[in-house]
Design an enzyme around this catalytic site. Structure first.
Site, PDB file in Angstrom:
ATOM      1  N   GLY A  72      46.616  31.377  44.675  1.00 51.33           N
ATOM      2  CA  GLY A  72      46.603  31.830  46.072  1.00 51.33           C
ATOM      3  C   GLY A  72      45.945  30.809  46.986  1.00 51.33           C
ATOM      4  CB  ALA A 201      50.115  34.831  38.249  1.00 49.82           C
ATOM      5  CG  HIS A 202      44.053  35.636  39.258  1.00 45.14           C
ATOM      6  ND1 HIS A 202      42.894  36.333  39.515  1.00 45.14           N
ATOM      7  CD2 HIS A 202      44.167  34.744  40.268  1.00 45.14           C
ATOM      8  CE1 HIS A 202      42.322  35.866  40.624  1.00 45.14           C
ATOM      9  NE2 HIS A 202      43.083  34.904  41.106  1.00 45.14           N
ATOM     10  CB  CYS A 326      34.673  34.313  47.526  1.00 40.90           C
ATOM     11  SG  CYS A 326      36.284  34.718  46.928  1.00 40.90           S
TER      12      CYS A 326
HETATM   13  C1  LIG Z   1      42.373  36.337  45.380  1.00 40.88           C
HETATM   14  C2  LIG Z   1      42.835  36.035  46.743  1.00 40.88           C
HETATM   15  C3  LIG Z   1      43.138  34.727  47.141  1.00 40.88           C
HETATM   16  C4  LIG Z   1      42.881  33.534  46.236  1.00 40.88           C
HETATM   17  O1  LIG Z   1      43.805  33.477  45.174  1.00 40.88           O
HETATM   18  P1  LIG Z   1      43.455  32.545  43.914  1.00 40.88           P
HETATM   19  O2  LIG Z   1      44.683  32.601  43.071  1.00 40.88           O
HETATM   20  O3  LIG Z   1      42.272  33.173  43.230  1.00 40.88           O
HETATM   21  O4  LIG Z   1      43.158  31.185  44.414  1.00 40.88           O
HETATM   22  C5  LIG Z   1      43.638  34.527  48.407  1.00 40.88           C
HETATM   23  N1  LIG Z   1      43.835  35.542  49.259  1.00 40.88           N
HETATM   24  C6  LIG Z   1      43.566  36.810  48.918  1.00 40.88           C
HETATM   25  C7  LIG Z   1      43.842  37.908  49.897  1.00 40.88           C
HETATM   26  C8  LIG Z   1      43.054  37.108  47.655  1.00 40.88           C
HETATM   27  O5  LIG Z   1      42.776  38.369  47.343  1.00 40.88           O
END
Ligand SMILES: *Cc1c(COP(=O)(O)O)cnc(C)c1O
Length: 388
Positions: A72, A201-202, A326
């Site tokens: 993400g 994906a996670h 975070c």
């Molecule tokens: C988790 C998250 C991300 C970051 O995604 P990653 O794959 O962990 O880098 C970005 N935006 C939102 C809304 C998220 O919940």
């Protein structure tokens, strides 16, 4: 053995065992470099293209509009910086919301240091962006609007289709961070009027470290990872074949299970919200009462530090979070809770419970049995609490 209850699915999800099984061959027999023309390479490529097809079909997109990334964060950075670099001659203004994930707000702040102007549109007390506020923020220098589909902390779902429509009418590119919605509720790039859309994906029972960015055909976007010509020159580096195959498998499973899971989780979510707000005095729901993710319950519990509750719950085997994962190491309260008008004091006493594929009713019962006792104990020790 201690009971284990995981209620932090918005932080990350475990891999579905079927996803793991689908990935496994790509570490061994099918280990080829997908850019190679021999049969090892072609086998890997086939896995990747099948996955691309699944992602495109979930989003109502075309396969050639999907770029695989490392997650993400990379998808968001590619969208924001990629559009900024491609259109910097046309304009230097970006519009986003005040409640974005750091993977949007930090690239925006970075661009501000490089001379771009960014407008952070505020939200109402439920965490919703008003499309008219976005419209009013548009200038003749605006090149990109980015508003998240659903918020990762409070679960509020945004009127993305309407915001996208405003962007389209003004011929401004529109991006949405859909990391919290893809795999959980229907996400269609045409209904949302999105030109770019991020997923990871996670967050939907796939592996960590892999995601995708949807880029509508014809969108001008600059790459920031230069190297090989993978992903049609938009994202260099050897393909993460197991990860990409896992992403596709995970999303395919969600496509089948999503509707039933959303219903089941929403019922448990409501039981949880009612259990807290009606069972414990001076507690408040954060986020929209209806337009919220089916798996998200976020509540403020007055006179208590969220961290203290987390540690007490953890001793009972219950995992949840305060703010977002975070920000949980910083002392500043969540920017999202402040943006919806919560005071510093109330924001500090906030808890996020997020449900998922393996959440059972007995897990919620276990939480609701123990949380009131913990709150009572902590309030009795709190100097803020008026013990009349
Ligand atoms: C988790 C998250 C991300 C970051 O995604 P990653 O794959 O962990 O880098 C970005 N935006 C939102 C809304 C998220 O919940």
């Amino acid at each position: 053995m201690m009971k284990k209850v995981y209620l932090d699915y918005a932080g990350t999800t475990p891999c579905d065992p079927l996803v793991y099984k689908a990935m496994e061959p790509y570490f061994f027999d099918k280990f080829g470099n997908a850019s190679s023309i021999h049969s090892y390479g072609q086998e890997a490529k086939k896995g990747i293209e099948e996955s691309r097809q699944i992602v495109a079909s979930f989003l109502g997109a075309k396969p050639e509009e999907i770029i695989f990334t490392s997650g993400g964060t990379e998808s968001n950075n590619l969208a924001i910086k990629g559009i900024a670099w491609a259109l910097e001659k046309k304009g230097n203004h970006i519009i986003t919301s005040a409640i974005e994930h750091h993977a949007i707000s930090e690239p925006c702040k970075f661009l501000e240091k490089k001379g771009f102007k960014v407008t952070y549109v505020g939200v109402d007390k439920y965490g919703q962006v008003c499309p008219q506020d976005v419209k009013k923020a548009i200038t003749d220098k605006t090149i990109l609007i980015s508003v998240m589909h659903a918020n990762n902390e409070i679960g509020t779902i945004q009127p993305i289709g309407e915001i996208g429509k405003i962007a389209r009418e003004k011929s401004i590119y529109f991006h949405t961070d859909a990391v919290q919605t893809v795999g959980h509720i229907p996400v269609d790039v045409n209904e949302l009027n999105a030109d770019l859309l991020s997923l990871s994906a996670h967050k939907f029972y796939g592996p960590k470290g892999v995601g995708a960015l949807y880029v509508r055909k014809g969108t001008r976007i600059e790459s920031f990872l230069h190297g090989g010509d993978q992903e049609r020159g938009k994202r260099a580096s050897t393909y993460n074949t197991p990860g990409i195959v896992g992403l596709g498998m995970a999303l395919g499973l969600c496509q089948d299970k999503m509707e039933g899971e959303a219903k089941f989780q929403a019922a448990l979510r409501d039981k949880l919200i009612n259990g807290i707000t009606q069972g414990i005095p001076e507690t408040y729901l954060n986020g929209h009462p209806e337009k919220r993710l089916p798996n998200n319950a976020n509540c403020s519990i007055r006179y208590i530090e969220g961290e203290s509750i987390i540690l007490n719950l953890d001793m009972l085997g219950i995992a949840c979070s305060t703010g977002s994962a975070c920000t949980s190491t910083s002392l500043e309260p969540s920017h999202v809770l402040l943006a919806i008008g919560r005071s510093h004091e109330i924001a500090h006493g906030s808890l996020r419970f997020t449900l998922g594929r393996w959440t059972k009713e007995e897990d919620i019962d276990y939480l609701l049995e123990n949380l009131p006792k913990i709150v009572e104990k902590l309030r009795a020790m709190s100097p803020l609490y008026d013990k009349k």
